[in-house]
Write an enzyme that holds these catalytic residues in place. Sequence first.
Site, mmCIF file in Angstrom:
data_model
loop_
_atom_site.group_PDB
_atom_site.id
_atom_site.type_symbol
_atom_site.label_atom_id
_atom_site.label_comp_id
_atom_site.label_asym_id
_atom_site.label_seq_id
_atom_site.Cartn_x
_atom_site.Cartn_y
_atom_site.Cartn_z
ATOM 1 N N ASP A 69 -1.953 4.659 7.814
ATOM 2 C CA ASP A 69 -2.287 5.859 8.584
ATOM 3 C C ASP A 69 -2.711 5.443 9.990
ATOM 4 O OD1 ASP A 69 -3.451 8.206 9.649
ATOM 5 O OD2 ASP A 69 -4.049 8.913 7.683
ATOM 6 N N ASP A 127 0.856 -1.189 0.000
ATOM 7 C CA ASP A 127 0.000 0.000 0.000
ATOM 8 C C ASP A 127 0.890 1.235 0.000
ATOM 9 O OD1 ASP A 127 -2.340 1.454 -0.059
ATOM 10 O OD2 ASP A 127 -3.053 0.820 1.907
ATOM 11 N N ASP A 128 0.304 2.371 -0.333
ATOM 12 C CA ASP A 128 1.075 3.608 -0.347
ATOM 13 C C ASP A 128 1.366 4.100 1.058
ATOM 14 O OD1 ASP A 128 -1.609 4.254 0.160
ATOM 15 O OD2 ASP A 128 -1.663 5.969 -1.209
#
Length: 165
Positions: free
Chosen positions: A103, A99-100
Amino acid sequence: MSNPNQKSFPVTWDQFHRDSRALAWRLAGMGTFDAVVAIARGGLVPAAIVARELNIRTVETVAVKSYDHQNKGGIQVLKAISEPVFELARNGGKLLIVDDLVDTGSTARVVRDMLPGAHFATVYAKPKGRELVDTFITEVSQDTWIFFPWDLDVAYVAPISGGTD
């Protein structure tokens, strides 16, 4: 970015490509992966770069929605992982989730629960979700909003002095 205290971290295409390749370099020392699972949409670009760099030919996606622009909402699986990839995992295949960003970790938790034995890698990580990923490149503070290249457009910026050109 509605919070005036929130920091902004704009990432260019060049920077994102370099960071994604750095992720591939870090993962290269961990042996061969049988498949990569990209978390759509943010994980699609880094997963493609990592798959190319590590010569991974089986690329799968899982679509999980946890944000509505900048407003955090509930988790919804929009597209599940295919049965052949689950079968690969059940038969001892070495899977990589990409994933980028991690969070708060809510998306990571859902996908990690789907593939508990997979190696989870992100380009960027924030403190609340960092413990859920195995490998990442850059940590940013929790109050930083990352603007990815697909979020940005080139535009004129006035001089710092406030004067005109």
